[in-house]
Write a protein that holds these residues in place. Sequence first.
Motif, PDB file in Angstrom:
ATOM      1  N   THR A 100      46.456  32.498  45.790  1.00 14.78           N
ATOM      2  CA  THR A 100      46.932  33.493  47.027  1.00 14.78           C
ATOM      3  C   THR A 100      47.493  34.678  46.677  1.00 14.78           C
ATOM      4  O   THR A 100      48.446  35.445  47.316  1.00 14.78           O
ATOM      5  CB  THR A 100      47.910  32.737  48.148  1.00 14.78           C
ATOM      6  N   ILE A 101      47.932  34.818  45.299  1.00 14.76           N
ATOM      7  CA  ILE A 101      48.606  35.995  44.505  1.00 14.76           C
ATOM      8  C   ILE A 101      47.319  36.824  43.691  1.00 14.76           C
ATOM      9  O   ILE A 101      47.300  38.159  43.812  1.00 14.76           O
ATOM     10  CB  ILE A 101      49.839  35.704  43.811  1.00 14.76           C
ATOM     11  N   GLY A 102      46.641  36.009  43.111  1.00 15.39           N
ATOM     12  CA  GLY A 102      45.738  36.439  41.981  1.00 15.39           C
ATOM     13  C   GLY A 102      44.746  37.766  42.427  1.00 15.39           C
ATOM     14  O   GLY A 102      44.616  38.863  41.908  1.00 15.39           O
ATOM     15  N   PRO A 103      44.021  37.532  43.563  1.00 12.65           N
ATOM     16  CA  PRO A 103      43.218  38.626  43.876  1.00 12.65           C
ATOM     17  C   PRO A 103      43.676  39.938  44.519  1.00 12.65           C
ATOM     18  O   PRO A 103      43.310  41.092  44.541  1.00 12.65           O
ATOM     19  CB  PRO A 103      42.618  37.845  45.142  1.00 12.65           C
ATOM     20  N   LEU A 105      47.229  41.090  43.295  1.00 14.33           N
ATOM     21  CA  LEU A 105      48.007  41.504  42.167  1.00 14.33           C
ATOM     22  C   LEU A 105      47.274  41.864  41.021  1.00 14.33           C
ATOM     23  O   LEU A 105      47.437  43.060  40.358  1.00 14.33           O
ATOM     24  CB  LEU A 105      48.973  40.725  42.054  1.00 14.33           C
ATOM     25  N   LEU A 106      46.219  41.081  40.736  1.00 14.67           N
ATOM     26  CA  LEU A 106      45.537  41.118  39.136  1.00 14.67           C
ATOM     27  C   LEU A 106      44.980  42.516  39.342  1.00 14.67           C
ATOM     28  O   LEU A 106      44.963  43.027  38.094  1.00 14.67           O
ATOM     29  CB  LEU A 106      44.727  39.993  39.020  1.00 14.67           C
ATOM     30  N   PRO A 107      44.103  43.106  40.221  1.00 18.20           N
ATOM     31  CA  PRO A 107      43.230  44.338  39.965  1.00 18.20           C
ATOM     32  C   PRO A 107      44.474  45.417  39.376  1.00 18.20           C
ATOM     33  O   PRO A 107      44.068  46.028  38.347  1.00 18.20           O
ATOM     34  CB  PRO A 107      42.781  44.737  41.238  1.00 18.20           C
ATOM     35  N   ASP A 108      45.226  45.615  39.895  1.00 20.10           N
ATOM     36  CA  ASP A 108      46.296  46.777  39.693  1.00 20.10           C
ATOM     37  C   ASP A 108      47.147  46.365  38.279  1.00 20.10           C
ATOM     38  O   ASP A 108      47.503  47.179  37.484  1.00 20.10           O
ATOM     39  CB  ASP A 108      47.501  46.804  40.924  1.00 20.10           C
ATOM     40  N   LEU A 109      47.480  44.993  38.137  1.00 20.32           N
ATOM     41  CA  LEU A 109      48.215  44.618  37.024  1.00 20.32           C
ATOM     42  C   LEU A 109      47.516  44.643  35.937  1.00 20.32           C
ATOM     43  O   LEU A 109      48.155  45.105  34.893  1.00 20.32           O
ATOM     44  CB  LEU A 109      48.690  43.083  37.217  1.00 20.32           C
ATOM     45  N   LEU A 230      42.121  32.480  51.301  1.00 19.26           N
ATOM     46  CA  LEU A 230      42.354  33.623  52.359  1.00 19.26           C
ATOM     47  C   LEU A 230      41.373  34.332  52.864  1.00 19.26           C
ATOM     48  O   LEU A 230      41.161  34.639  54.101  1.00 19.26           O
ATOM     49  CB  LEU A 230      43.527  34.422  51.801  1.00 19.26           C
ATOM     50  N   GLU A 231      40.366  34.783  51.699  1.00 24.96           N
ATOM     51  CA  GLU A 231      39.275  35.835  52.325  1.00 24.96           C
ATOM     52  C   GLU A 231      38.390  35.081  53.188  1.00 24.96           C
ATOM     53  O   GLU A 231      37.852  35.581  54.175  1.00 24.96           O
ATOM     54  CB  GLU A 231      38.716  36.087  51.000  1.00 24.96           C
ATOM     55  N   LEU A 249      50.413  41.442  50.694  1.00 30.28           N
ATOM     56  CA  LEU A 249      49.597  42.211  49.590  1.00 30.28           C
ATOM     57  C   LEU A 249      48.197  41.916  49.874  1.00 30.28           C
ATOM     58  O   LEU A 249      47.189  42.350  49.307  1.00 30.28           O
ATOM     59  CB  LEU A 249      50.171  41.759  48.217  1.00 30.28           C
ATOM     60  N   SER A 250      47.731  40.929  50.717  1.00 34.73           N
ATOM     61  CA  SER A 250      46.395  40.472  51.078  1.00 34.73           C
ATOM     62  C   SER A 250      46.109  41.288  52.395  1.00 34.73           C
ATOM     63  O   SER A 250      44.724  41.214  52.513  1.00 34.73           O
ATOM     64  CB  SER A 250      46.442  39.017  51.358  1.00 34.73           C
TER      65      SER A 250
END
Length: 306
Positions: A100-103, A105-109, A230-231, A249-250
């Motif tokens: 529930t964080i990866g999708p 945060l990761l693109p920007d990170l 979540l999606e 963030l989602s």
Amino acid sequence: MTLTELRYIVAVAREKHFGRAAEACFVSQPTLSVAIKKLEDELEVKLFERGANEVTVTPLGEEIVRQAQTVIEGAAGIKETAKRGKDPVSGPLRLGVIYTIGPYLLPDLVKQAIDRVPQMPLMLQENFTAKLLDMLRTGELDCAIMAEPFPDTGLAVAPLYDEPFMVAVPKTHALAKRKHVSAEELKQETMLLLGTGHCFRDHVLEVCPEYARFSSDAEGIRKSFEGSSLETIKYMVASGMGVTVVPQLSVPKDTQPHVRYIPFSAPVPTRRVVLAWRRTFTRYEAIAALRNAIYACQLDGVHRLS
């Protein structure tokens, strides 16, 4: 006794299966089995109980496996110390992130990491909190981004940000035009939840504890439905099946045609997102570089923590 043999017993203890452990170590099963038998003969102890379908670690074997992991980490630390003399952040960093964080945060990170430390590529692993903690303990991961709380495993933890929750409702729902919604008002709604294993499911049940009784018994299926991500749940909301709670963030930056996202009224429920790593992990500069890359992300609507 060799480091290779120690890696083999750690792999068997983790996989609880000789075949899968051999695959993880990129060797044949006979090679792994012979090496472990040789180590057991040398130590004059039995490390594993071989069952029909699963391998279990003996009580003494568990202690030896823990010491083996420490030795393996120490050997890796020697190599890392040598690398740090040339470039403290050179080499891949193995990072775990919960689903529930990866999708979100990761693109920007990943972009920030490439811009700031291109010599430190991120090897990414998405999984449940319990699995990430296990992978940290066994050295498969260097660090992980998770949400508190989680069991105290002696990890070093750095807070990253506090993230508020939002309510997602269908566009045609009676709450869709509201500026704020209270947790009390959600009691009468059909709640869409993540499946068992997701820590965010537990966070939602803390906000709306009355759904705990529905989420685990068939009679309550009219009041609670589950989704795998979540999606997926957002699509269920869009189709009018119910409402849900999502992390800030989602929430999509663009207006969604079929879903409305509404803030909670005070007190706003939140989750604390942290970066965790083993205290024995020696690449301090790599952890600092990763934190700086995270802080450079936009993180709209969250409260950053230093």
